[in-house]
Design an enzyme around this catalytic site. Sequence first.
Site: not given
Length: 493
Positions: A18, A115
Amino acid sequence: MEITKPRVALLASPGMGHLIPVLELGKRLVIQNNHHATIFVVANDTSSEQLSKLVNSPDYDILDIVLLPCIDISGIVGTDASLVTQIAVMMHESIPALRSTISAMKYRPTALIVDLFGTEAMAVADEFEMLKYMFIASNAWFVAVTIYAPALDKKVLQEEHVNQKKPLKIPGCSAVRFEDTLEAFLDPYGPMYDGFLQVGMDMSKADGILVNTWEDLESKTLAALRDFNMLRRVAKAPVYPVGPLARSVASSPVSGSHVVLDWLDKQPHESVIYVSFGSGGTLSSKQTMELAWGLEQSKQRFIWVVRPPLDHDVFDSYLTAGSGALNTAEGALDYHYLPEGFLIRTRDVGLVVPMWAPQPEILAHPSVGGFLTHCGWNSTMESIVNGVPMIVWPLYAEQKMNATMLTEELGVAIRSKEVPSEKSVVGRGEIEMMVWRIVAEKQGHAIRNRVKELKHSAQKALINGGSSYNSLSKIAHECENSLQFTQEKAEGA
């Protein structure tokens, strides 16, 4: 004092998968659009040494990187909680720290980009009257599935997709075969699916969705996401392909000479197969043994990033991956799980690396001719931008979807006939054949040519006037307009 350039905040979930694309996105906003970027990193108390090296890389000096306080969730969720649950809880618990940090900033950001696991933080953007965007570090096909999920009937999903194993149809996109489906879809009445639905609904509340792909790579899916008669009626938020976002050699956490790179310098052009299962990927003991035999029998040169096998959920090592990584020059792990004599027999053609290796440098090296990969989208992007064909070996999350896309739609990879899983093992003979096909056989010529075509396509998308360059410029323009509006509002107050 008037601020002349927008300040953008980006929130990254735990895990290298991520963080890396978020850092690259922030860097792109600074270099391409002259914005100021602050990266908020949610870290857990077992974060690896590689995390520290990455965020302190000189290539990211142009970013303000803020490590939010480590989150201890041991008193909130049990040790048997899924990885998705653990990350979701960590992100939830980090919201107060994010809010207080933004509140204390002298110049508050114009926009907040979160995200997949950070959608709850969009409420913070609303509190401070910031634009809010979602950034999906995966591909547009995954975005389409996520966005369309809330429109599905659970009963139909359970009966047709789960029970009858029929493909999951997504308007305007390739259907998702049952064997490639996401874990959340296996139980439409479970908490993981409900969480997935929430993410899909949150996407529509964003001012835009940024995706780590580019126009020519997924033109069909991106068209469906823009078409009201297909997916736009449920997507609502515009989708911006801004990829490929992948680490450059300069931003990799390695400096100077490295034993792997020194070894590669001595190998012939495109002769080496690189084997790695990402920052947290592991195999079972039996599969590790078969992989070793397959590599040996192929008689091809290889670099293998090895981790001790796990005979349980492969998710378990994700958040702790990289802790205790060793350079091969400093020592080696106990390789009792490899065939007896393997290291001695393969020492002239192979290099076994414990735990971690400088992947961007390896894939960029001219001696590398193939990549046996778990199909994480970061690794996929790094492989394509370097023109390296793949052997796909999906482990979890959307990696099975990625594998299908790479083999059947894009034609840049091959895969085993037996689907790798906890219950099945890919045999040494098939592994030997796949390595041969990618690195040595003429049959792999078309695949090698195709991935080089995509490499050039990716480069074209990122240059001034390219599709991804223009997409990111649209986001930057929205931030500039918002900043101007805010300043004018303040002057008129």
